[in-house]
Design an enzyme around this catalytic site. Structure first.
Site, PDB file in Angstrom:
ATOM      1  N   THR A  89       0.811  -1.215   0.000  1.00 19.46           N
ATOM      2  CA  THR A  89       0.000   0.000   0.000  1.00 19.46           C
ATOM      3  C   THR A  89       0.844   1.263   0.000  1.00 19.46           C
ATOM      4  O   THR A  89       0.472   2.262  -0.631  1.00 19.46           O
ATOM      5  CB  THR A  89      -0.938   0.000   1.230  1.00 19.46           C
ATOM      6  OG1 THR A  89      -1.836  -1.099   1.128  1.00 19.46           O
ATOM      7  CG2 THR A  89      -1.738   1.286   1.318  1.00 19.46           C
ATOM      8  N   ASP A 144       1.092  -6.559  -4.419  1.00 19.05           N
ATOM      9  CA  ASP A 144       0.140  -6.403  -3.333  1.00 19.05           C
ATOM     10  C   ASP A 144       0.451  -7.562  -2.393  1.00 19.05           C
ATOM     11  O   ASP A 144       0.500  -8.726  -2.824  1.00 19.05           O
ATOM     12  CB  ASP A 144      -1.284  -6.504  -3.877  1.00 19.05           C
ATOM     13  CG  ASP A 144      -2.346  -6.317  -2.807  1.00 19.05           C
ATOM     14  OD1 ASP A 144      -2.206  -6.901  -1.718  1.00 19.05           O
ATOM     15  OD2 ASP A 144      -3.338  -5.626  -3.082  1.00 19.05           O
ATOM     16  N   SER A 145       0.673  -7.290  -1.115  1.00 20.65           N
ATOM     17  CA  SER A 145       1.179  -8.362  -0.249  1.00 20.65           C
ATOM     18  C   SER A 145       0.163  -9.476  -0.035  1.00 20.65           C
ATOM     19  O   SER A 145       0.507 -10.539   0.490  1.00 20.65           O
ATOM     20  CB  SER A 145       1.655  -7.813   1.100  1.00 20.65           C
ATOM     21  OG  SER A 145       0.572  -7.475   1.935  1.00 20.65           O
ATOM     22  N   THR A 196       0.808  -4.548   4.231  1.00 22.75           N
ATOM     23  CA  THR A 196       0.491  -4.950   5.598  1.00 22.75           C
ATOM     24  C   THR A 196      -0.208  -6.299   5.701  1.00 22.75           C
ATOM     25  O   THR A 196      -0.146  -6.945   6.748  1.00 22.75           O
ATOM     26  CB  THR A 196      -0.391  -3.890   6.290  1.00 22.75           C
ATOM     27  OG1 THR A 196      -1.636  -3.776   5.600  1.00 22.75           O
ATOM     28  CG2 THR A 196       0.315  -2.548   6.322  1.00 22.75           C
ATOM     29  N   THR A 214       2.325  -9.755  14.870  1.00 20.42           N
ATOM     30  CA  THR A 214       1.143 -10.204  14.150  1.00 20.42           C
ATOM     31  C   THR A 214       0.271  -8.992  13.849  1.00 20.42           C
ATOM     32  O   THR A 214       0.356  -7.970  14.543  1.00 20.42           O
ATOM     33  CB  THR A 214       0.347 -11.245  14.966  1.00 20.42           C
ATOM     34  OG1 THR A 214      -0.606 -11.894  14.140  1.00 20.42           O
ATOM     35  CG2 THR A 214      -0.360 -10.605  16.148  1.00 20.42           C
TER      36      THR A 214
END
Length: 329
Positions: free
Chosen positions: A15, A60-61, A94, A165
């Site tokens: 992002t 994009d992760s 993220t 996390t």
């Protein structure tokens, strides 16, 4: 701890550098120019020397896969050993940042420089974005000095790479380091096959939560698909449907043919302790090894690192039970 003088910024997408397209936000190149332009207008811009490398392809992760982790590992090792960088900042999306932080923690064991991951919830340039704050904050961590190893920096917090996390999907303070008590002996010298110089291969793994109604046939279908390892997310301190002999038999048969079976707790805080309940003991008897208090991200990444190094299951289980980099602390 030492200040970093020659930083590599490894831009993987995410992002932080996305731009608007007709289909929505998507990863975009050219982020180095945007960074330098932004810093040129700052009166207190970070002063350390840095160069930027774009990972190809930018992601994009949500699309992150094991081979992307291995590509990041290769780029970081080359940056340190060939290009002489003494620190690496990874810009990352993220959605899977905590998974990548954990993966790099195990893939870069022994690397003599600090590695830091950061990203943002909103793109750089968006109104009220957290992008520049996270990026500048991460750069200042390198200026001040960081310990070797992998960490994650987000919303002013410096988090352990194998303990982090993603807790929140919308708030800027999206990441936390889950508290755990040390539940394992710390490993001594790390063998060469687990060190950062040793290449890895992708591993066919699966993660399954225990839930009321989980059937032996569910696991049989999955374990029969060729997976090399199964991470079972158990109740509480490591319990599951221990009165289902068919399910236990499926697990036992998989372990006997060389599938690694590991257990973690579904609870955000707590550890797998098989001895607490008979139900846990029966799972251990079926071949599961305890992941202690590891997060899902850390346990999965650790299995990738161990099995991907070519270790047999017995050897992988022994190292899985030891604390390699603070993941079980």
């Amino acid at each position: 701890m030492r200040a970093v003088k020659n930083l590599l910024v490894l831009y993987t997408g995410g992002t932080i550098g996305m731009l608007e397209t007709p289909e929505g936000l998507a990863p975009a190149g050219g982020f180095e120019a945007r960074m330098r332009e932004h810093f040129a207008h700052m009166t207190d811009a970070p002063q350390l020397r840095w160069t930027l490398q774009e990972l190809d392809p930018l992601l994009d992760s949500a699309n992150m896969q094991q081979h992307n982790w291995l590509a990041m590992r290769d780029a970081i090792v080359a940056a340190v050993e060939v290009a002489g960088h003494d620190g690496v900042l990874v810009l990352h999306g993220t959605d899977s940042m905590a998974y990548s932080a954990a993966a790099l923690s195990f893939l870069l064991l022994g690397l003599p420089v600090p590695v830091l991951l950061t990203g943002s919830m909103l793109p750089a340039g968006a109104a009220d974005s957290d992008a520049w704050g996270n990026l500048c904050g991460a750069l200042r961590q390198f200026e001040q000095g960081l310990e070797d190893g992998v960490q994650l920096f987000f919303h002013g917090q410096l988090l352990h790479g194998s303990r982090a996390t993603k807790l929140r999907s919308e708030a800027f303070d999206a990441f936390v380091a889950l508290p755990r008590h040390r539940d394992s002996e710390r490993a001594g010298a790390i063998p060469a096959e687990l060190g950062y110089k040793h290449p890895r291969q992708p591993v066919n793994l699966a993660v399954v939560p225990v839930f009321p109604g989980l059937q032996a046939s569910h696991l049989q279908a999955l374990l029969g698909s060729g997976v090399q390892g199964l991470l079972l997310e158990c109740y509480g301190s490591g319990t599951g449907p221990s009165d289902d002999q068919a399910l236990l038999d499926v697990l036992s048969a998989a372990r006997q043919r060389g599938v690694m079976l590991a257990a973690i707790s579904q609870c955000p805080e707590g550890s797998v302790v098989f001895d607490t309940y008979a139900a846990g003991n029966r799972l251990r008897g079926a071949g599961l090894v305890s992941g202690g208090g590891m997060t899902r991200e850390a346990a999965l990444a650790k299995m990738v690192a161990l099995l991907g190094a070519g270790l047999d299951v017995d050897t992988a289980e022994r190292w899985f039970a030891l604390d390699l980099c603070g993941e079980r602390a």
